[in-house]
Design an enzyme around this catalytic site. Structure first.
Site, short mmCIF file in Angstrom:
data_model
loop_
_atom_site.label_atom_id
_atom_site.label_comp_id
_atom_site.label_asym_id
_atom_site.label_seq_id
_atom_site.Cartn_x
_atom_site.Cartn_y
_atom_site.Cartn_z
NE ARG A 61 -2.89 0.39 3.22
CZ ARG A 61 -2.51 1.01 4.55
NH1 ARG A 61 -2.07 2.15 4.52
NH2 ARG A 61 -2.06 0.30 5.46
CE1 TYR A 114 -17.66 7.95 -15.74
CE2 TYR A 114 -16.52 8.25 -13.75
CZ TYR A 114 -17.12 7.50 -14.69
OH TYR A 114 -17.76 6.35 -14.07
CG ASP A 186 -9.83 12.88 -16.30
OD1 ASP A 186 -9.22 12.06 -17.29
OD2 ASP A 186 -10.64 12.42 -15.84
CE LYS A 211 -12.53 4.00 -18.84
NZ LYS A 211 -12.70 5.15 -17.97
O1 7XF Z 1 -12.26 5.10 -12.06
P1 7XF Z 1 -12.22 4.77 -13.53
O2 7XF Z 1 -11.05 4.08 -13.97
O3 7XF Z 1 -13.57 4.12 -14.25
O4 7XF Z 1 -12.07 6.36 -14.23
C1 7XF Z 1 -13.02 7.18 -13.89
C2 7XF Z 1 -13.01 8.24 -15.04
C3 7XF Z 1 -12.01 9.40 -14.88
N1 7XF Z 1 -12.10 10.05 -16.04
C4 7XF Z 1 -12.57 10.11 -17.20
C5 7XF Z 1 -12.78 11.02 -18.00
C6 7XF Z 1 -13.33 8.82 -17.28
O5 7XF Z 1 -14.28 8.66 -18.48
C7 7XF Z 1 -13.41 8.16 -16.23
C8 7XF Z 1 -14.47 6.41 -16.40
N2 7XF Z 1 -15.22 6.69 -17.43
C9 7XF Z 1 -15.97 5.37 -17.94
C10 7XF Z 1 -16.65 6.14 -19.32
O6 7XF Z 1 -16.74 7.27 -19.48
O7 7XF Z 1 -16.98 5.00 -20.15
C11 7XF Z 1 -16.58 4.94 -16.93
C12 7XF Z 1 -17.65 3.96 -17.17
S1 7XF Z 1 -19.17 4.25 -16.10
#
Ligand code: 7XF
Length: 398
Positions: A61, A114, A186, A211
């Site tokens: 951790r 998001y 972000d 992603k």
């Molecule tokens: O915690 P995660 O790894 O899902 O990331 C959160 C997140 C943070 N910033 C951006 C710009 C994101 O697009 C996301 C997650 N997005 C996915 C989407 O838009 O499809 C989550 C699916 S509900």
């Protein structure tokens, strides 16, 4: 030994960036340190590591060699000094923002972000006495107008999830530096291959590594890059004590995925340009949001030596037939998968209003222009002819 070389191209940094792990057998691929804890050679040494007087790992951790390798690689790609990996993208965003905030502080956030970032700021921060003002950041004046003596942070996504609104970062970076405000971006949609927010004044750059960075749809993870001092604070306060640390196995998979990031982004972008042109011409579609199209409001920031080297591979579009047309299209696709997330080899399609952006209040969704006919497509790595053919047959079903 390959040391981090600033002159290396991003494609090389994604393979060699950061210090290599010294392996006694000379393994090409660094071993996976799948361990929760590390054995101390003596009581005194263990105590000295806890006190910060001696280097050395303690407990996963708090740090792990496999995780550290990933952190160094992404930091090198972003042009930042250090990084902290986390269990999810939201883990990175929560740990990063909360490390610098306390009750009474004020945050200015883009009004197009998001869904769970919105929920964190709008619901959770309010419970802890942190006020957030959501503004349209395409005009820096809106940030200046929202600024207060208690403003500690500006947060944005560009291009924004879901419909790729582009924000010019340089004037915001200048404003944040003049007012001693942390500027957090972000960069999930772009990756450091296409955009480096640190070059435009961002102090901290966060990612959902779920992603493109991983790119294979088999991990949820996050990462934040920034200065040594800021990353140290995040690692040893919020990440350590709230515990959203990444598993070494996930870090190892992302490090593997990163090796092909440059190749993947090239193909993603190439495919997306073709798909956007196709959708833009289709008479069932009202409007296509894609920064690569000349009619997109942020298009002038796309290109060599501009804010974004390329437009990326996320496309949003409004169906002329609204919600019913969106449902018919999404249910009719045969190869493109109906799923949230993005940046995977598989093309993924979803309905933001009822899925990724459902945590927004109806008012916030209206402000962000996320209507019932909006569809978001993450263009994958399949052959572009097959992606186009599937979209064509899905749209024919209307
Ligand atoms: O915690 P995660 O790894 O899902 O990331 C959160 C997140 C943070 N910033 C951006 C710009 C994101 O697009 C996301 C997650 N997005 C996915 C989407 O838009 O499809 C989550 C699916 S509900």
């Amino acid at each position: 030994m390959s040391q981090l070389k600033q002159s290396w191209h991003p494609a090389t940094l994604s393979i060699h960036g950061g210090e290599p792990i010294a392996d006694p057998h000379g393994a090409l691929v660094a071993p996976l340190y799948q361990t929760s804890t590390f054995v101390f050679p003596s009581t005194q040494e263990g105590g000295a590591r806890f006190a910060g007087d001696q280097p050395g790992y303690i407990y996963t951790r708090l740090g792990n060699p496999t995780v550290h390798q990933l952190e160094q690689r992404v930091a090198a790609l972003e042009g930042m000094a250090a990084a902290a990996a986390s269990a999810t993208g939201m883990g990175a965003i929560a740990a990063t923002t909360m490390a610098f905030l306390k009750a009474g502080d004020h945050v200015i956030s883009s009004d197009c972000i998001y869904g769970c970032s919105f929920a964190l700021f709008n619901d959770l921060f309010a419970r802890y006495g942190i006020e957030v003002t959501f503004v349209d950041m395409t005009n820096v004046q809106n940030i200046k107008d929202a600024y207060r003596d208690t403003t500690r942070m500006v947060f944005l996504e560009t291009p924004a999830n879901p419909h790729l609104r582009i924000i010019d970062m340089a004037p915001i970076g200048d404003f944040c530096n003049q007012h001693d405000v942390k500027f957090i971006v972000d960069n999930t949609f772009m990756t450091p291959l296409l955009q480096r927010p640190g070059d435009f004044g961002a102090h901290l750059v966060v990612h959902s590594a779920t992603k493109y960075l991983n790119g294979h749809g088999d991990v949820v993870a996050g990462i934040v890059t920034g200065s040594e001092e800021d990353i140290h604070l995040i690692k040893y306060t919020t990440l350590k004590d709230m515990g959203a640390t990444i598993s070494p196995h996930d870090a190892w998979l992302i490090t593997r995925g990163l090796k092909t990031l440059a190749l993947r982004m090239e193909r993603h972008c190439e495919n997306a340009n073709k798909v956007a042109s196709f959708l833009n011409e289709h008479n069932a579609i009202d409007k296509v949001y894609f920064p690569g199209l000349t009619n997109h409001p942020g298009h002038e920031l796309v290109g060599a030596n501009k804010q974004m080297k390329a437009a990326g591979a996320i496309i949003a579009f409004e169906m002329k037939g609204g919600y019913q047309a969106a449902v018919t299209l999404l249910n009719s696709l045969e190869m493109i998968r109906l799923a949230v997330s993005l940046g995977d080899a598989e093309s993924l399609i979803q309905h933001p209003a009822s899925m990724t952006h459902s945590p927004l209040t109806p008012e916030a969704r209206a402000i962000a222009n996320i209507g019932e006919g909006l569809v978001r497509l993450s263009v994958g790595l399949e052959h572009s002819d097959d992606i186009l053919a599937d979209l064509a047959q899905g749209l024919n079903a209307l």
